[in-house]
Write an enzyme that holds these catalytic residues in place. Sequence first.
Site, PDB file in Angstrom:
ATOM      1  N   TYR A  27       0.812  -1.229   0.000  1.00 45.02           N
ATOM      2  CA  TYR A  27       0.000   0.000   0.000  1.00 45.02           C
ATOM      3  C   TYR A  27       0.844   1.276   0.000  1.00 45.02           C
ATOM      4  O   TYR A  27       2.037   1.235   0.112  1.00 45.02           O
ATOM      5  CB  TYR A  27      -1.077  -0.008   1.084  1.00 45.02           C
ATOM      6  CG  TYR A  27      -0.714  -0.139   2.548  1.00 45.02           C
ATOM      7  CD1 TYR A  27       0.519   0.181   3.067  1.00 45.02           C
ATOM      8  CD2 TYR A  27      -1.696  -0.580   3.439  1.00 45.02           C
ATOM      9  CE1 TYR A  27       0.774   0.072   4.415  1.00 45.02           C
ATOM     10  CE2 TYR A  27      -1.442  -0.696   4.803  1.00 45.02           C
ATOM     11  CZ  TYR A  27      -0.203  -0.362   5.274  1.00 45.02           C
ATOM     12  OH  TYR A  27       0.049  -0.474   6.610  1.00 45.02           O
ATOM     13  N   GLU A  28       0.182   2.387  -0.177  1.00 50.19           N
ATOM     14  CA  GLU A  28       0.858   3.689  -0.369  1.00 50.19           C
ATOM     15  C   GLU A  28       1.830   3.649  -1.544  1.00 50.19           C
ATOM     16  O   GLU A  28       2.890   4.282  -1.512  1.00 50.19           O
ATOM     17  CB  GLU A  28       1.595   4.129   0.900  1.00 50.19           C
ATOM     18  CG  GLU A  28       0.715   4.715   1.967  1.00 50.19           C
ATOM     19  CD  GLU A  28      -0.068   5.943   1.493  1.00 50.19           C
ATOM     20  OE1 GLU A  28      -1.225   6.070   1.882  1.00 50.19           O
ATOM     21  OE2 GLU A  28       0.473   6.753   0.705  1.00 50.19           O
ATOM     22  N   GLY A  29       1.468   2.923  -2.577  1.00 54.03           N
ATOM     23  CA  GLY A  29       2.363   2.743  -3.727  1.00 54.03           C
ATOM     24  C   GLY A  29       3.211   1.510  -3.527  1.00 54.03           C
ATOM     25  O   GLY A  29       4.024   1.469  -2.594  1.00 54.03           O
TER      26      GLY A  29
END
Lengths: 591, 591
Positions: free
Chosen positions: A441-443
Amino acid sequence: MYRAPVDEIAHAIKHVAGLSNAIDNGHAGELSEDLVDAILEEAGKFASDEIAPMLMVGDQHGSTLKDGSVTTPPGWKELYRNWIDGGWNALSGPEEFGGQNLPSTLAMAATEMWNAGSMAFGLCPMLTMGAIEAFEAHASDELKAIYFEKLVSGEWTGSMNLTEPQAGSDLAALKSRAEPQDDGSYRIFGQKIYITYGEHDMTDNIVHLVLARLPDAPAGTRGISLFAVPKFLVNEDGSLGERNDVFCSGLEHKLGVHASPTCTMIYGDGKFGDKPGAIGWLIGEENRGLNCMFTMMNNARLAVGVQGVAIAEAATQKAIAFANERKQGKSPSWDGEGMAPIVYHPDIQRNLLTMKALTQAARAICYSCAHAIDMSKTGSDEDRKFWSERASLLTPVAKAYSTDIGSDVASIGVQVHGGMGFIEETGAAIFMRDARIAQIYEGTNGIQAIDLVQRKLPMSDGQCVAAYFDELDSILEQLRTSNEPAFGNSTAILSDGLKALKSATDWLTEKSKAGETQHVLAAATPYQTLFGLVSGGIYLAKSALASSGAKDRAALCRFFAENHVNGAVALQNRVEQGADSFESAAASLVD
Amino acid sequence: MYRAPVDEIAHAIKHVAGLSNAIDNGHAGELSEDLVDAILEEAGKFASDEIAPMLMVGDQHGSTLKDGSVTTPPGWKELYRNWIDGGWNALSGPEEFGGQNLPSTLAMAATEMWNAGSMAFGLCPMLTMGAIEAFEAHASDELKAIYFEKLVSGEWTGSMNLTEPQAGSDLAALKSRAEPQDDGSYRIFGQKIYITYGEHDMTDNIVHLVLARLPDAPAGTRGISLFAVPKFLVNEDGSLGERNDVFCSGLEHKLGVHASPTCTMIYGDGKFGDKPGAIGWLIGEENRGLNCMFTMMNNARLAVGVQGVAIAEAATQKAIAFANERKQGKSPSWDGEGMAPIVYHPDIQRNLLTMKALTQAARAICYSCAHAIDMSKTGSDEDRKFWSERASLLTPVAKAYSTDIGSDVASIGVQVHGGMGFIEETGAAIFMRDARIAQIYEGTNGIQAIDLVQRKLPMSDGQCVAAYFDELDSILEQLRTSNEPAFGNSTAILSDGLKALKSATDWLTEKSKAGETQHVLAAATPYQTLFGLVSGGIYLAKSALASSGAKDRAALCRFFAENHVNGAVALQNRVEQGADSFESAAASLVD
């Protein structure tokens, strides 16, 4: 059970990241080393005594959904209440809205502790923090007046609504829409997935930050706007009003972070209110929503990196404690009675030292990044730019390297426990399960790598990364003049490592300039790993050099250099192969 | 959904492991290539069509315990029945007891398929296989007459009872005891933990093989005997008699393989029968139980290695399929409309190729080991010894390298799926959870490494390993004369890799001879990794050389050489540091 490593974190912040220097040079406002110690000590107590004991309960019960309402695990609500009552949510918020405005280094140190106690718990304030940053940078005074103080205190939480089924890493594909209303508000319609703490029972209200498109918005990422959409509308007197037209339609069954509800959120379905459409207000300018998001994203990415460190620390502590207790077999270095504690077995030692060194290396990278964020808010414009770019450079590395090692360390922790590691009640496997999402997550870490090579290396025409390497060089220079024999071959290996990193960087810069994108993209991940490995190794040296006579730190640096950083040249080769080594093999992958 | 890669497995068995040569040279009995193909095809169908569809059901339901009885997941019993009715359990058993006596290569190929379908299912026959081998090698004719045919057919299953709470890796600490009775039987008392399929509802009876000590047994591993202890005693007419005094007192809650019941077994508690003590019969000689176990352990360890390959294959197939469907972003190499399937992104390609190459490398090692086992059963005494030692040499590498990459590949598979990878319904995370135990059971991979460096390298005064390296050298010689440009720099890198492996081997041999045990133990794990890496890389070359014109295989070899095997020198350095690099750091680990 996890005990917050207060002294270790303090050492990393002060002497590796550079907070002590900043204090000495007047760059840290009214902050003193004593204050830093006091805050870390108190945060450590809360994390160790209050959060960590809830880890297993949270994992086993998870959050559950019934009729659109989410129930968090037993005790979770009280834990959160105690936590905001302790003022912990307000640590880094602006003072005029009740925050303590403490620097990012301290906020990240606290973040590490909460997440080491329970990553599923730590996630909630991490999302609120994102909302706070969005509000601080982009919200109108009217919006701030209504929501901001409660977000800063944690009385209300925030959520981040980006992902849609067809739009994950590629937000250009986003479809949720926002219709402007006559009163200046918007009506939001759409489905958002993977929304962390999108619904829960810990607070009276939740402020959703939602990306959506205006009717006349251009296609792609330049047509996305950001909106604040509260779960409950707020009356003029600040009391809660009607339920807004947004609800949680489903929770995901996940590998880990079970206590953290991962919600599918439905906006504008007509379930609540007089007419369909969730009422929201624009944050920042129209069609500039992604820019607003990027403001937050740097911090959020760093915070996720810190989650990797947190899990690694917790897993390491658990494995070391187990290895001291569990007895099996004989060891040449054990002269006690009966079977040797397995910590005396060289192979176990290798595992434990790997865990410890990776954790400290990643921590140093994260706090150095946090320190750069702090420094970017002080001094001359030139200074600010310098540090802002430094923070941007280190962010993808902090995120990806730390979360990669977070999973690695957690998995080694399972291995050290032997058969018991596979049993859930032992509590080693939960770290492995929880850690896994942080790489995604978050890229995803692949996206981080692309960000690093395509956006970050070219900053200031390469001067940003060059200045960083100069700083690493100066640490190596200090190391060269150190007479501490416990460093072993660290100097030579770390110097070779930095040379490999520089060479790989030059190669990437050339390929970028030549427009050979496929090579740049192909090399991104090994380059990012190389960057983290060499930086982490040199930071371990810095950490040891900063504590004179501390042979333990020098010995750990040596272990890491001789057993890990010596892989740098191979990584350099992988980078400099670019796409050549796999272009022809890749053809077989396509259906 | 998993489809058994029949052609790929056939290629590995025939051309990399060497079955085709063996058939040509008359070393494979009546086996023909056509028969091999036919069996693999049929086994593949069962694995793909019957077992794989049950993977998720098995994981979600798990096995449950009530009143001492274990209920396997819905459909599990029928699946097992269909499987033994197909004759699959009897594949490698002796013909006189109803088996097909097929070679180990084929048995392992089938094992790969069952376990790729569902590792939790595949575990059951794996344990029975251990019992079959113990019976074949060591059981009296009387015991064989009662139990053997039913074990070979799978009508009854077997279980292996080694571990006790205080005795995991170190069986010397084992406490279960066996009291001789006047009728030649024994009464067994004790608690065993982590007993796979120790209790279940798929068959009428279960034959437990149990390690225990006789009253007058010497301490340590030389005082351990092996016993057969049926769940139900067997009447003279072969019908089931009274329940024996053994029961399952608990099931573990595990990270993975949920459908496979992991039992705590209580022997001799007095719960069943006229007086306390589970009735058992000696297998092999008194106090020689561990030797009997070692007979099986080699095969069991190889089978666990094959589980690593199986999970890696299943995870790779799933990730490649997903990457061809899921569309996100743009790619230079995608000229279709809209977003590119992510398989066109270089970073995803790197991940998928890593999965594919690691899987094939590990498979080649496992089947080469299986082939050595087959060859050790034919030819002159000298030949038999040669191949038996070869199998012994490769067993720890097959077990550890394959299960290490099994977990790695499964984890990369989660990553390729992005956010969806973390959601259990996607089915990518189950591979990661299931794979994790294979690094631990049947001797942790750290134990395998110690076995490799302390027991296997010294075989025949080093001639065994030297002959193996000669064989790898001869493959490299072929590679050198190949004109296939798709190999890229494979020749140089693989040659350097083998050089590094030889050097590390020499170093270990010297240290062993000098009695510097701490260095040998410290170097064990990186050495084992190096051994697997280089062998696997050279086998990929062999695989490519064996299929003329197959550029795909050469390209995959190149990918692996240039992106993985080029890390060999760093591993060599880690080996040759021995304990020096971490002895001083390790002091900080002890409480």
